[in-house]
Scaffold this motif. Structure first.
Motif, PDB file in Angstrom:
ATOM      1  N   PHE A  49      40.733  51.121  33.273  1.00 43.62           N
ATOM      2  CA  PHE A  49      40.218  52.106  32.311  1.00 43.62           C
ATOM      3  C   PHE A  49      38.759  52.393  32.634  1.00 43.62           C
ATOM      4  O   PHE A  49      37.999  51.488  32.943  1.00 43.62           O
ATOM      5  CB  PHE A  49      40.336  51.584  30.867  1.00 43.62           C
ATOM      6  N   GLU A  50      38.365  53.644  32.564  1.00 46.98           N
ATOM      7  CA  GLU A  50      36.965  54.043  32.789  1.00 46.98           C
ATOM      8  C   GLU A  50      36.493  54.926  31.639  1.00 46.98           C
ATOM      9  O   GLU A  50      37.232  55.806  31.202  1.00 46.98           O
ATOM     10  CB  GLU A  50      36.838  54.868  34.079  1.00 46.98           C
ATOM     11  N   ILE A  51      35.271  54.695  31.181  1.00 45.85           N
ATOM     12  CA  ILE A  51      34.639  55.655  30.271  1.00 45.85           C
ATOM     13  C   ILE A  51      34.187  56.835  31.140  1.00 45.85           C
ATOM     14  O   ILE A  51      33.511  56.643  32.150  1.00 45.85           O
ATOM     15  CB  ILE A  51      33.412  55.028  29.568  1.00 45.85           C
ATOM     16  N   LEU A  52      34.607  58.043  30.785  1.00 45.36           N
ATOM     17  CA  LEU A  52      34.266  59.205  31.615  1.00 45.36           C
ATOM     18  C   LEU A  52      34.072  60.446  30.757  1.00 45.36           C
ATOM     19  O   LEU A  52      34.945  60.805  29.972  1.00 45.36           O
ATOM     20  CB  LEU A  52      35.395  59.446  32.638  1.00 45.36           C
ATOM     21  N   ASP A  53      32.934  61.097  30.941  1.00 47.53           N
ATOM     22  CA  ASP A  53      32.722  62.423  30.357  1.00 47.53           C
ATOM     23  C   ASP A  53      33.060  63.420  31.462  1.00 47.53           C
ATOM     24  O   ASP A  53      32.262  63.629  32.386  1.00 47.53           O
ATOM     25  CB  ASP A  53      31.257  62.567  29.909  1.00 47.53           C
ATOM     26  N   ALA A  54      34.244  64.023  31.363  1.00 43.82           N
ATOM     27  CA  ALA A  54      34.732  64.868  32.465  1.00 43.82           C
ATOM     28  C   ALA A  54      33.951  66.173  32.587  1.00 43.82           C
ATOM     29  O   ALA A  54      34.170  66.951  33.522  1.00 43.82           O
ATOM     30  CB  ALA A  54      36.223  65.129  32.304  1.00 43.82           C
ATOM     31  N   LYS A  55      33.026  66.427  31.654  1.00 40.41           N
ATOM     32  CA  LYS A  55      32.142  67.608  31.826  1.00 40.41           C
ATOM     33  C   LYS A  55      31.090  67.322  32.897  1.00 40.41           C
ATOM     34  O   LYS A  55      30.467  68.240  33.425  1.00 40.41           O
ATOM     35  CB  LYS A  55      31.422  67.936  30.500  1.00 40.41           C
ATOM     36  N   ASN A  56      30.867  66.048  33.161  1.00 38.91           N
ATOM     37  CA  ASN A  56      29.847  65.667  34.139  1.00 38.91           C
ATOM     38  C   ASN A  56      30.477  65.544  35.535  1.00 38.91           C
ATOM     39  O   ASN A  56      31.190  64.594  35.840  1.00 38.91           O
ATOM     40  CB  ASN A  56      29.235  64.326  33.700  1.00 38.91           C
ATOM     41  N   LYS A  57      30.166  66.533  36.382  1.00 40.77           N
ATOM     42  CA  LYS A  57      30.823  66.619  37.690  1.00 40.77           C
ATOM     43  C   LYS A  57      30.550  65.389  38.561  1.00 40.77           C
ATOM     44  O   LYS A  57      31.447  64.853  39.215  1.00 40.77           O
ATOM     45  CB  LYS A  57      30.332  67.883  38.401  1.00 40.77           C
ATOM     46  N   GLU A  58      29.298  64.928  38.529  1.00 42.18           N
ATOM     47  CA  GLU A  58      28.934  63.783  39.364  1.00 42.18           C
ATOM     48  C   GLU A  58      29.754  62.549  38.969  1.00 42.18           C
ATOM     49  O   GLU A  58      30.270  61.829  39.825  1.00 42.18           O
ATOM     50  CB  GLU A  58      27.446  63.501  39.159  1.00 42.18           C
ATOM     51  N   ASP A  59      29.880  62.336  37.652  1.00 45.50           N
ATOM     52  CA  ASP A  59      30.647  61.175  37.175  1.00 45.50           C
ATOM     53  C   ASP A  59      32.116  61.292  37.567  1.00 45.50           C
ATOM     54  O   ASP A  59      32.747  60.311  37.951  1.00 45.50           O
ATOM     55  CB  ASP A  59      30.536  61.041  35.640  1.00 45.50           C
ATOM     56  N   VAL A  60      32.657  62.503  37.457  1.00 46.42           N
ATOM     57  CA  VAL A  60      34.064  62.711  37.843  1.00 46.42           C
ATOM     58  C   VAL A  60      34.241  62.355  39.325  1.00 46.42           C
ATOM     59  O   VAL A  60      35.145  61.595  39.696  1.00 46.42           O
ATOM     60  CB  VAL A  60      34.503  64.178  37.585  1.00 46.42           C
ATOM     61  N   TYR A  61      33.363  62.884  40.173  1.00 48.89           N
ATOM     62  CA  TYR A  61      33.477  62.625  41.611  1.00 48.89           C
ATOM     63  C   TYR A  61      33.332  61.122  41.906  1.00 48.89           C
ATOM     64  O   TYR A  61      34.017  60.575  42.770  1.00 48.89           O
ATOM     65  CB  TYR A  61      32.438  63.453  42.390  1.00 48.89           C
ATOM     66  N   THR A  62      32.414  60.454  41.192  1.00 51.50           N
ATOM     67  CA  THR A  62      32.187  59.020  41.426  1.00 51.50           C
ATOM     68  C   THR A  62      33.444  58.211  41.126  1.00 51.50           C
ATOM     69  O   THR A  62      33.871  57.358  41.915  1.00 51.50           O
ATOM     70  CB  THR A  62      31.010  58.517  40.536  1.00 51.50           C
ATOM     71  N   ILE A  63      34.066  58.503  39.963  1.00 52.83           N
ATOM     72  CA  ILE A  63      35.275  57.749  39.573  1.00 52.83           C
ATOM     73  C   ILE A  63      36.419  58.047  40.555  1.00 52.83           C
ATOM     74  O   ILE A  63      37.159  57.134  40.950  1.00 52.83           O
ATOM     75  CB  ILE A  63      35.721  58.144  38.130  1.00 52.83           C
ATOM     76  N   VAL A  64      36.555  59.300  40.944  1.00 50.09           N
ATOM     77  CA  VAL A  64      37.644  59.678  41.862  1.00 50.09           C
ATOM     78  C   VAL A  64      37.476  58.964  43.212  1.00 50.09           C
ATOM     79  O   VAL A  64      38.438  58.450  43.787  1.00 50.09           O
ATOM     80  CB  VAL A  64      37.706  61.215  42.019  1.00 50.09           C
ATOM     81  N   LYS A  65      36.239  58.895  43.696  1.00 49.36           N
ATOM     82  CA  LYS A  65      35.996  58.218  44.979  1.00 49.36           C
ATOM     83  C   LYS A  65      36.177  56.707  44.835  1.00 49.36           C
ATOM     84  O   LYS A  65      36.791  56.063  45.686  1.00 49.36           O
ATOM     85  CB  LYS A  65      34.580  58.528  45.476  1.00 49.36           C
ATOM     86  N   LYS A  66      35.664  56.165  43.730  1.00 49.89           N
ATOM     87  CA  LYS A  66      35.750  54.707  43.505  1.00 49.89           C
ATOM     88  C   LYS A  66      37.211  54.231  43.539  1.00 49.89           C
ATOM     89  O   LYS A  66      37.527  53.226  44.135  1.00 49.89           O
ATOM     90  CB  LYS A  66      35.113  54.378  42.150  1.00 49.89           C
ATOM     91  N   HIS A  67      38.108  54.985  42.885  1.00 45.39           N
ATOM     92  CA  HIS A  67      39.505  54.537  42.786  1.00 45.39           C
ATOM     93  C   HIS A  67      40.412  55.202  43.825  1.00 45.39           C
ATOM     94  O   HIS A  67      41.616  55.009  43.797  1.00 45.39           O
ATOM     95  CB  HIS A  67      40.049  54.829  41.382  1.00 45.39           C
ATOM     96  N   LYS A  68      39.814  55.997  44.735  1.00 44.89           N
ATOM     97  CA  LYS A  68      40.615  56.728  45.741  1.00 44.89           C
ATOM     98  C   LYS A  68      41.777  57.489  45.076  1.00 44.89           C
ATOM     99  O   LYS A  68      42.957  57.398  45.470  1.00 44.89           O
ATOM    100  CB  LYS A  68      41.150  55.780  46.813  1.00 44.89           C
ATOM    101  N   ILE A  69      41.422  58.268  44.057  1.00 51.42           N
ATOM    102  CA  ILE A  69      42.409  59.011  43.262  1.00 51.42           C
ATOM    103  C   ILE A  69      43.054  60.111  44.115  1.00 51.42           C
ATOM    104  O   ILE A  69      42.372  60.820  44.857  1.00 51.42           O
ATOM    105  CB  ILE A  69      41.710  59.650  42.030  1.00 51.42           C
ATOM    106  N   THR A  70      44.389  60.261  43.943  1.00 48.49           N
ATOM    107  CA  THR A  70      45.083  61.352  44.644  1.00 48.49           C
ATOM    108  C   THR A  70      45.641  62.409  43.675  1.00 48.49           C
ATOM    109  O   THR A  70      45.937  63.534  44.074  1.00 48.49           O
ATOM    110  CB  THR A  70      46.253  60.809  45.499  1.00 48.49           C
ATOM    111  N   GLN A  71      45.850  62.020  42.409  1.00 51.59           N
ATOM    112  CA  GLN A  71      46.378  62.973  41.406  1.00 51.59           C
ATOM    113  C   GLN A  71      45.571  62.869  40.118  1.00 51.59           C
ATOM    114  O   GLN A  71      45.221  61.763  39.706  1.00 51.59           O
ATOM    115  CB  GLN A  71      47.822  62.633  41.041  1.00 51.59           C
ATOM    116  N   VAL A  72      45.350  64.017  39.497  1.00 49.83           N
ATOM    117  CA  VAL A  72      44.627  64.019  38.212  1.00 49.83           C
ATOM    118  C   VAL A  72      45.458  64.745  37.151  1.00 49.83           C
ATOM    119  O   VAL A  72      46.000  65.825  37.409  1.00 49.83           O
ATOM    120  CB  VAL A  72      43.260  64.727  38.325  1.00 49.83           C
ATOM    121  N   TYR A  73      45.561  64.129  35.976  1.00 50.63           N
ATOM    122  CA  TYR A  73      46.101  64.798  34.788  1.00 50.63           C
ATOM    123  C   TYR A  73      44.912  65.015  33.859  1.00 50.63           C
ATOM    124  O   TYR A  73      44.313  64.035  33.399  1.00 50.63           O
ATOM    125  CB  TYR A  73      47.125  63.935  34.052  1.00 50.63           C
ATOM    126  N   LEU A  74      44.588  66.276  33.576  1.00 44.58           N
ATOM    127  CA  LEU A  74      43.436  66.561  32.710  1.00 44.58           C
ATOM    128  C   LEU A  74      43.929  66.882  31.292  1.00 44.58           C
ATOM    129  O   LEU A  74      44.406  67.983  31.033  1.00 44.58           O
ATOM    130  CB  LEU A  74      42.646  67.744  33.282  1.00 44.58           C
TER     131      LEU A  74
END
Ligand code: AKB
Length: 318
Positions: A49-74
């Protein structure tokens, strides 16, 4: 390589149940739940689980890279009634989050995206009975305008940048686990809580307001089905019409009465009536049924029985 999935909005009505369903189907460690606020223990302790404000682009990119995300459900969004009261916040949340996620696709960081649109994309001049996929769309709510704009952006990113984004126009979603917040269709959930706790309900929509609805298990099935479908089957790149059932407050009250004899309903329409009046009564979803074999299961009888059964247990009512 196994897919790693990020669910944004995991504390909300749909997100909370979607995370659990995805963790049932896939390796739970590959389903990363995220939300701007901490959710229930079952979500935060049953997998990452991650606390994430998806309005913040930098934070979104950081979490996606950290977990090597391949799919997103928004699933983060401000719904119709609340967005009318918070115009700028609604517009900003609904549009910023989508644009950040579509950019992830354009930049090659994720392979597949799910983003829900809504029946709110339709407006007062849309044909209201069996509303077709392609028709007049003149939404007159902040939420509806944001969803229609979102649809256009999805199609644009699909055509220009080859982003694999999949979308459904959700009708009202009925569920008992996590309460929704700020929707026009929420009466169809409130009624069950009030029927069990007070034996009566005052509806904020009038008795003949028929709206398209879907029970949560069907909504989850549609969401996962469209994501699992082969890319070649997804022929509509904006968002698919999706239908389950349609009913009005009076019909739902009659169904509730079959279980709670002395239940009564009264009607005091408020500002949400105008929103509901601009939406379809029923939806033509032939394309979803043809392209990726969509089928719903729950009717008004099954929904009512299941809602009352589960809410009784949840609210500890004998
Ligand atoms: C709402 O009422 O705002 C939502 C929707 C139909 O998208 N449930």
């Amino acid at each position: 390589m196994e897919d790693k999935v990020l669910v944004i909005g995991s504390s909300g009505q749909i997100g909370s149940e979607l995370v659990l369903k995805l963790r049932d189907i896939y390796n739970p460690q590959n389903i990363i739940a995220s939300d701007i606020r901490k959710g229930s223990d079952i979500i935060t302790q049953g997998g990452p689980f991650e606390i994430l404000d998806a309005k913040n682009k930098e934070d979104v990119y950081t979490i996606v890279k950290k977990h090597k995300i391949t799919q997103v459900y928004l699933l983060a969004a401000m719904l119709s009634a609340t967005a009318e009261r918070h115009i700028e916040a609604g517009w900003s949340l609904n549009m910023r989050t989508l644009s950040n996620i579509l950019d992830l696709g354009r930049d090659g960081l994720v392979k597949k995206i799910f983003w829900p649109s809504s029946i709110a994309v339709f407006g007062p001049n849309t044909p209201q009975i069996l509303t077709p996929q392609h028709t007049i769309m003149d939404p007159n709510t902040v939420y509806g305008i944001s969803k229609l704009s979102g649809e256009r952006w999805c199609e644009y990113y699909s055509q220009k940048f080859n982003v694999d984004v999949r979308s459904i126009r959700y009708p009202g979603i009925i569920s008992w686990k996590t309460e929704p917040g700020g929707g026009t269709t929420d009466y169809a959930i409130d009624i069950f809580y009030k029927a069990l706790t007070e034996g009566k309900y005052t509806s904020f929509l009038n008795k003949t307001t028929t709206l398209p609805m879907l029970y949560m298990p069907d909504a989850l099935k549609a969401t996962i089905d469209i994501m699992q479908a082969p890319e070649k089957n997804i022929l509509i790149k904006s968002s698919y019409n999706l239908a389950g059932i349609s009913f009005n407050p009076e019909e739902l009250a009659m169904e509730v009465k079959k279980h709670i004899n002395d239940f009564t309903i009264s009607y005091e329409p408020d500002f949400r009536q105008e929103i509901a009046d601009s939406w379809p009564n029923s939806i033509n979803d032939d394309n979803a049924r043809k392209h990726w074999k969509w089928q719903h299961t729950y009717g008004i009888k099954e929904i009512t029985a299941d809602m009352l059964l589960n809410l009784k247990q949840k609210l500890k009512i004998k």
